[in-house]
Motif scaffolding. Structure first.
Motif, PDB file in Angstrom:
ATOM      1  N   ALA A  65       0.910  -1.341  -0.063  1.00  0.00           N
ATOM      2  CA  ALA A  65       0.075   0.213   0.319  1.00  0.00           C
ATOM      3  C   ALA A  65       0.746   1.257  -0.093  1.00  0.00           C
ATOM      4  CB  ALA A  65      -0.957  -0.015   1.119  1.00  0.00           C
ATOM      5  N   ASP A  66       1.956   1.403   0.842  1.00  0.00           N
ATOM      6  CA  ASP A  66       2.889   2.415   0.881  1.00  0.00           C
ATOM      7  C   ASP A  66       3.343   2.706  -0.670  1.00  0.00           C
ATOM      8  OD1 ASP A  66       2.183   2.872   3.467  1.00  0.00           O
ATOM      9  OD2 ASP A  66       3.815   1.634   4.171  1.00  0.00           O
ATOM     10  N   ARG A  67       4.091   1.387  -1.115  1.00  0.00           N
ATOM     11  CA  ARG A  67       4.691   1.677  -2.458  1.00  0.00           C
ATOM     12  C   ARG A  67       3.436   2.143  -3.541  1.00  0.00           C
ATOM     13  NH1 ARG A  67       6.334  -3.446  -1.791  1.00  0.00           N
ATOM     14  NH2 ARG A  67       5.058  -4.115  -3.376  1.00  0.00           N
ATOM     15  N   PHE A  68       2.362   1.574  -3.504  1.00  0.00           N
ATOM     16  CA  PHE A  68       1.249   2.184  -4.408  1.00  0.00           C
ATOM     17  C   PHE A  68       0.787   3.599  -4.222  1.00  0.00           C
ATOM     18  CE2 PHE A  68      -3.183   2.922  -5.370  1.00  0.00           C
ATOM     19  CZ  PHE A  68      -3.097   2.503  -6.789  1.00  0.00           C
ATOM     20  N   ASP A  69       0.677   3.784  -3.129  1.00  0.00           N
ATOM     21  CA  ASP A  69       0.383   5.451  -2.742  1.00  0.00           C
ATOM     22  C   ASP A  69       1.565   6.367  -3.064  1.00  0.00           C
ATOM     23  OD1 ASP A  69      -1.960   4.635  -1.520  1.00  0.00           O
ATOM     24  OD2 ASP A  69      -1.404   4.577   0.675  1.00  0.00           O
ATOM     25  N   ALA A  70       2.753   5.932  -3.084  1.00  0.00           N
ATOM     26  CA  ALA A  70       3.850   6.896  -3.315  1.00  0.00           C
ATOM     27  C   ALA A  70       3.804   7.020  -5.046  1.00  0.00           C
ATOM     28  CB  ALA A  70       5.237   6.336  -2.763  1.00  0.00           C
ATOM     29  N   SER A  71       3.801   5.992  -5.651  1.00  0.00           N
ATOM     30  CA  SER A  71       3.779   5.923  -7.116  1.00  0.00           C
ATOM     31  C   SER A  71       2.667   6.581  -7.486  1.00  0.00           C
ATOM     32  CB  SER A  71       3.884   4.505  -7.797  1.00  0.00           C
ATOM     33  OG  SER A  71       2.869   3.800  -7.512  1.00  0.00           O
ATOM     34  N   PHE A  72       1.543   6.382  -7.096  1.00  0.00           N
ATOM     35  CA  PHE A  72       0.026   6.967  -7.620  1.00  0.00           C
ATOM     36  C   PHE A  72       0.332   8.408  -7.386  1.00  0.00           C
ATOM     37  CE2 PHE A  72      -4.098   8.607  -6.871  1.00  0.00           C
ATOM     38  CZ  PHE A  72      -4.627   8.160  -8.054  1.00  0.00           C
ATOM     39  N   GLY A 118      -2.607  10.531 -25.229  1.00  0.00           N
ATOM     40  CA  GLY A 118      -1.968   9.174 -25.107  1.00  0.00           C
ATOM     41  C   GLY A 118      -0.984   8.965 -24.374  1.00  0.00           C
ATOM     42  N   VAL A 119       0.019   9.767 -24.865  1.00  0.00           N
ATOM     43  CA  VAL A 119       1.307   9.613 -24.219  1.00  0.00           C
ATOM     44  C   VAL A 119       1.195   9.752 -22.568  1.00  0.00           C
ATOM     45  CG1 VAL A 119       3.865  10.559 -24.027  1.00  0.00           C
ATOM     46  CG2 VAL A 119       2.611  10.008 -26.259  1.00  0.00           C
ATOM     47  N   THR A 120       0.553  10.654 -22.259  1.00  0.00           N
ATOM     48  CA  THR A 120       0.300  10.996 -20.857  1.00  0.00           C
ATOM     49  C   THR A 120      -0.309   9.945 -19.980  1.00  0.00           C
ATOM     50  OG1 THR A 120       0.395  13.712 -21.421  1.00  0.00           O
ATOM     51  CG2 THR A 120      -0.569  12.550 -19.345  1.00  0.00           C
ATOM     52  N   PHE A 121      -1.259   9.137 -20.774  1.00  0.00           N
ATOM     53  CA  PHE A 121      -1.935   8.204 -20.144  1.00  0.00           C
ATOM     54  C   PHE A 121      -1.068   6.983 -20.027  1.00  0.00           C
ATOM     55  CE2 PHE A 121      -5.002   4.628 -20.112  1.00  0.00           C
ATOM     56  CZ  PHE A 121      -5.494   4.841 -18.841  1.00  0.00           C
ATOM     57  N   VAL A 122      -0.470   6.712 -21.086  1.00  0.00           N
ATOM     58  CA  VAL A 122       0.678   5.606 -20.858  1.00  0.00           C
ATOM     59  C   VAL A 122       1.745   5.754 -19.909  1.00  0.00           C
ATOM     60  CG1 VAL A 122       2.595   4.389 -22.299  1.00  0.00           C
ATOM     61  CG2 VAL A 122       0.407   4.765 -23.232  1.00  0.00           C
ATOM     62  N   ALA A 123       2.263   6.954 -19.667  1.00  0.00           N
ATOM     63  CA  ALA A 123       3.233   7.279 -18.676  1.00  0.00           C
ATOM     64  C   ALA A 123       2.388   7.211 -17.161  1.00  0.00           C
ATOM     65  CB  ALA A 123       3.615   8.803 -18.886  1.00  0.00           C
ATOM     66  N   PHE A 124       1.385   7.567 -17.103  1.00  0.00           N
ATOM     67  CA  PHE A 124       0.689   7.570 -15.680  1.00  0.00           C
ATOM     68  C   PHE A 124       0.576   5.930 -15.525  1.00  0.00           C
ATOM     69  CE2 PHE A 124      -3.414   6.419 -13.715  1.00  0.00           C
ATOM     70  CZ  PHE A 124      -3.324   6.923 -12.687  1.00  0.00           C
ATOM     71  N   MET A 125      -0.022   5.116 -16.242  1.00  0.00           N
ATOM     72  CA  MET A 125      -0.112   3.644 -16.266  1.00  0.00           C
ATOM     73  C   MET A 125       1.299   3.061 -15.947  1.00  0.00           C
ATOM     74  SD  MET A 125      -3.340   3.221 -16.144  1.00  0.00           S
ATOM     75  CE  MET A 125      -3.708   1.517 -16.361  1.00  0.00           C
ATOM     76  N   ALA A 126       2.250   3.547 -16.577  1.00  0.00           N
ATOM     77  CA  ALA A 126       3.719   2.670 -16.151  1.00  0.00           C
ATOM     78  C   ALA A 126       4.198   3.509 -14.953  1.00  0.00           C
ATOM     79  CB  ALA A 126       4.570   3.281 -17.547  1.00  0.00           C
ATOM     80  N   LEU A 127       3.959   4.585 -14.457  1.00  0.00           N
ATOM     81  CA  LEU A 127       4.295   5.017 -13.210  1.00  0.00           C
ATOM     82  C   LEU A 127       3.664   4.240 -12.070  1.00  0.00           C
ATOM     83  CD1 LEU A 127       4.736   8.751 -14.010  1.00  0.00           C
ATOM     84  CD2 LEU A 127       6.695   7.261 -13.348  1.00  0.00           C
ATOM     85  N   VAL A 128       2.684   3.996 -12.064  1.00  0.00           N
ATOM     86  CA  VAL A 128       1.931   3.528 -11.155  1.00  0.00           C
ATOM     87  C   VAL A 128       2.404   1.773 -10.475  1.00  0.00           C
ATOM     88  CG1 VAL A 128      -0.403   2.648 -10.065  1.00  0.00           C
ATOM     89  CG2 VAL A 128      -0.211   4.637 -11.478  1.00  0.00           C
ATOM     90  N   ASP A 129       2.833   1.709  -9.364  1.00  0.00           N
ATOM     91  CA  ASP A 129       3.273   0.438  -8.933  1.00  0.00           C
ATOM     92  C   ASP A 129       2.153  -0.340  -8.648  1.00  0.00           C
ATOM     93  OD1 ASP A 129       5.164  -1.649  -8.220  1.00  0.00           O
ATOM     94  OD2 ASP A 129       5.524  -0.592  -6.324  1.00  0.00           O
ATOM     95  N   TRP A 130       1.657  -1.037  -9.454  1.00  0.00           N
ATOM     96  CA  TRP A 130       0.462  -1.785  -9.406  1.00  0.00           C
ATOM     97  C   TRP A 130       0.629  -3.095  -8.081  1.00  0.00           C
ATOM     98  CZ3 TRP A 130      -3.856   0.005 -11.191  1.00  0.00           C
ATOM     99  CH2 TRP A 130      -3.466   1.059 -12.376  1.00  0.00           C
ATOM    100  N   PRO A 131      -0.160  -3.584  -7.399  1.00  0.00           N
ATOM    101  CA  PRO A 131      -0.077  -4.366  -6.594  1.00  0.00           C
ATOM    102  C   PRO A 131      -0.311  -5.999  -7.093  1.00  0.00           C
ATOM    103  CG  PRO A 131      -2.066  -3.421  -6.240  1.00  0.00           C
ATOM    104  CD  PRO A 131      -1.366  -2.781  -7.442  1.00  0.00           C
TER     105      PRO A 131
END
Length: 131
Positions: A65-72, A118-131
């Protein structure tokens, strides 16, 4: 003086030729309109999906949860900044003067706006540390 001469004219009777690049562009609104119709819904969908992303870690606890929150937090900032850039590019495509010489720039900006989303959304999805 002849009838065709003007004050300050050298008497040749010639008028300056108009540059075709400075002519008004009757279709200047087409590219920005198509870009607006594509970019705004894409941006809203990206924002909606980004807003739902925290639910992916509702059942997380501890380090995950801490990793996810920080990356989100970082990814959410990137998403907002990217969408604001896309909006600025879209506004710039509308704001260019409606002359033929700006047609290529207008089309380029109109194409860049949805591409930025599109590029921004891909970057967003790549930056999130998914559980």
């Amino acid at each position: 003086m002849s009838e065709n001469s003007h004050d300050g004219d050298s008497g040749t009777g010639s008028t300056p030729a108009t540059d075709p690049a400075h002519a008004p562009d009757r279709r200047a609104w087409v590219a920005p309109l198509i870009s607006t119709v594509v970019t705004l819904p894409l941006g809203l969908i990206a924002l909606f999906i980004g807003g739902l992303t925290p639910m992916a870690c509702d059942s997380c606890d501890g380090a995950a949860a801490d990793r996810f929150d920080a990356s989100f937090a970082t990814a959410w900032t990137v998403l907002w900044i990217g969408l604001l850039i896309a909006l600025a590019v879209l506004i710039a495509s509308w704001a260019l003067p409606h002359q033929l010489r700006f047609a290529a720039r207008r089309v380029g900006l109109a194409l860049a706006a949805p591409a930025t989303v599109g590029v921004t959304f891909v970057a967003f999805m790549a930056l999130v540390d998914w559980p």
